[in-house]
Design an enzyme around this catalytic site. Structure first.
Site, PDB file in Angstrom:
ATOM      1  N   HIS A 185      -1.351   1.239  -9.029  1.00 48.00           N
ATOM      2  CA  HIS A 185      -2.258   0.209  -7.964  1.00 48.00           C
ATOM      3  C   HIS A 185      -3.843   0.533  -8.078  1.00 48.00           C
ATOM      4  O   HIS A 185      -4.822  -0.431  -7.516  1.00 48.00           O
ATOM      5  CB  HIS A 185      -1.825  -0.020  -6.662  1.00 48.00           C
ATOM      6  N   CYS A 186      -4.258   1.625  -8.599  1.00 46.38           N
ATOM      7  CA  CYS A 186      -5.689   1.811  -8.715  1.00 46.38           C
ATOM      8  C   CYS A 186      -6.445   1.997 -10.049  1.00 46.38           C
ATOM      9  O   CYS A 186      -7.346   1.097 -10.147  1.00 46.38           O
ATOM     10  CB  CYS A 186      -5.617   3.272  -7.946  1.00 46.38           C
ATOM     11  N   ILE A 187      -5.956   2.864 -10.815  1.00 50.25           N
ATOM     12  CA  ILE A 187      -6.737   3.021 -12.008  1.00 50.25           C
ATOM     13  C   ILE A 187      -6.834   1.788 -12.996  1.00 50.25           C
ATOM     14  O   ILE A 187      -7.897   1.500 -13.329  1.00 50.25           O
ATOM     15  CB  ILE A 187      -6.299   4.073 -12.904  1.00 50.25           C
ATOM     16  N   ASP A 206      -9.360  -0.975 -10.242  1.00 48.49           N
ATOM     17  CA  ASP A 206     -10.626  -0.390  -9.524  1.00 48.49           C
ATOM     18  C   ASP A 206     -11.765  -0.796 -10.435  1.00 48.49           C
ATOM     19  O   ASP A 206     -12.800  -1.243  -9.717  1.00 48.49           O
ATOM     20  CB  ASP A 206     -10.625   0.882  -9.169  1.00 48.49           C
TER      21      ASP A 206
END
Length: 455
Positions: A285-287, A290
């Site tokens: 869910h981040c890299i 973001d």
């Protein structure tokens, strides 16, 4: 909490100090909104310090599971939940009116991208509106969801101040980015330092106190913008470096050089090098998300983030590269087109040894193969059934194959997307004519090396 604040509209140093002391003693109730991969580990960590933690979630099945001591996240043992529930330190509810009964509210909700690759703050806005309806004087509110600089001050704060209460005097607001790494056995919530940023001294003092008794170290920063930027910087750093090694992989492959061997040799240098590893694309869910949050916000300041966007383009293109290498090798070795082939995708989770499929590149691989007319199945010991997902609703309910020599022999090729430790790669190479390895998972396989293609 109100008993620790004076009756005026301003929280003075004495009243804030009294509540800081109360937080340090653990004498408060903490509410955590969003009991997923971030919220649940945080809740369990906080039960060890605070008298009670109440989890809030719109998913009734999660609420029921928590209240009966069950776990719906593989790496979190049910015993941890059950013990906290039995001790009276953890409970869950879908009734957001109960936010009035807690002293601090931590928001751990998703921040996905829209189909146009722009920030989607729907969950933050909806959750903040729910908090607004039950906000009372003295509440401490902390956002942990990853987002662009300015979200907490420009989106969350105005919604909460619609109540007539003022931030920094009537309620307190901060941002503290989550730093969870599912499946990482070396680090857990309590052992990772926590960055905390607020825009006024009272909010900063209270938010820092909230985490100080829970994590190994609190790192205060000057503003909420700074804390938000810190989280993006951490993950953009990883995204850019992964893009670099993905590009090197494609170049070295054409040269007949094994990028994995290159990285192993390079990392023996004790300074000036940090190993990153290529793969079939970014997941989690981040890299994958973001960098787009920052590039979108940068446009407001008329700044082009060319370097970050290029990294995003490279990483986004990796599933197509994997498919192209598979198609090329099938044609060269067997004279067979993808449209007439049977392919097994090994691993659906976005990273090894977890059941988390968010943003996993495996789904792009599946989609691209099916568009080419390929007969596709998958195997993942942690994902026996594909769950409901926002981006791939048509895949929900599909089941993993049963791992056996006869099953593996049905396929013309297997693509290793996720390198789970409990997969028998020796058997995979033995029984499948072609294994396209995107993770170097077959490095320990003996015999059948001619069947392995790294992509």
């Amino acid at each position: 909490m109100s008993e620790y604040l004076n009756d005026s509209s301003v929280a003075d140093a004495g009243s804030v100090g009294a509540f800081v002391d109360r937080i340090k003693r653990g004498d408060i109730t903490v509410g955590i909104v969003g009991m997923g991969y971030v919220g649940l580990p945080l809740a369990l960590a906080m039960t060890r310090h605070f008298r009670h933690v109440r989890g809030f979630d719109i998913d009734q099945s999660k609420v029921e599971a928590l209240n009966t001591g069950d776990s719906y996240i593989r790496q979190i043992p049910a015993t941890l939940i059950g013990d906290a529930v039995k001790a009276g330190r953890l409970s869950a509810t879908a009734d957001f009116a109960e936010l009035r009964d807690v002293d601090a509210i931590i928001l751990c909700v998703p921040t996905p991208l829209s189909p146009q690759r722009e920030p989607d703050l729907t969950y933050i806005v909806k959750t903040t509106n729910s908090v607004r309806q039950h906000l009372r004087r003295g509440h401490v509110v902390v956002l942990e969801s990853t987002t662009y600089p300015g979200t907490t001050a420009e989106v969350v704060r105005p919604i909460l101040e619609e109540t007539g209460l003022k931030c920094g005097t009537d309620f307190f607001l901060a941002y503290s980015p989550e730093r969870e790494d599912p499946g990482n056995v070396k680090f857990k919530t309590e052992t990772v330092p926590k960055v905390v940023g607020a825009d006024d001294p009272a909010s900063q003092a209270l938010a820092c106190a909230l985490y100080e008794g829970v994590v190994v170290k609190v790192v205060p920063v000057s503003t909420m913008h700074t804390a938000e930027a810190t989280k993006l910087t951490e993950n953009i750093f990883r995204a850019v470096n992964i893009a670099l090694v993905n590009e090197l992989k494609m170049v070295f492959d054409r040269m007949g050089i094994d990028v994995w061997e290159v990285i192993e040799a390079a990392k023996t240098k004790p300074f000036g090098f940090m190993p990153f590893y290529p793969g079939p694309g970014l997941g989690g869910h981040c890299i994958p998300i973001d960098p787009f949050y920052l590039t979108w916000k940068a446009r407001e300041y008329e700044i082009s983030t060319k370097f970050i966007e290029l990294a995003g383009e490279i990483n986004t293109a990796m599933p197509r590269y994997v498919i192209a290498r598979t198609a090329e090798t099938l044609d060269e070795r067997f004279g067979k087109a993808l449209s007439r082939s049977k392919v097994l995708v090994v691993g659906l989770a976005y990273k090894k040894n977890v059941d988390d499929v968010r943003e996993s590149p495996a789904f792009k691989v599946l989609e691209f193969l099916e568009r080419r007319g390929t007969q596709v199945d998958y195997y993942d010991p942690f994902v026996p059934v594909i769950p409901d997902m926002r981006e791939h609703p048509d895949m929900a309910g599909r089941r993993s194959i049963t791992w056996s020599p006869d099953e593996l022999a049905r396929f013309d090729a297997a693509i290793i997307v996720t390198d789970h430790d409990n997969v028998d790669y020796q058997a995979l190479v033995q029984h499948c004519p072609l294994v396209v390895d995107t993770r170097n998972a077959t490095r320990g396989v003996t015999g059948g090396e001619d069947r392995i293609v790294r992509a």
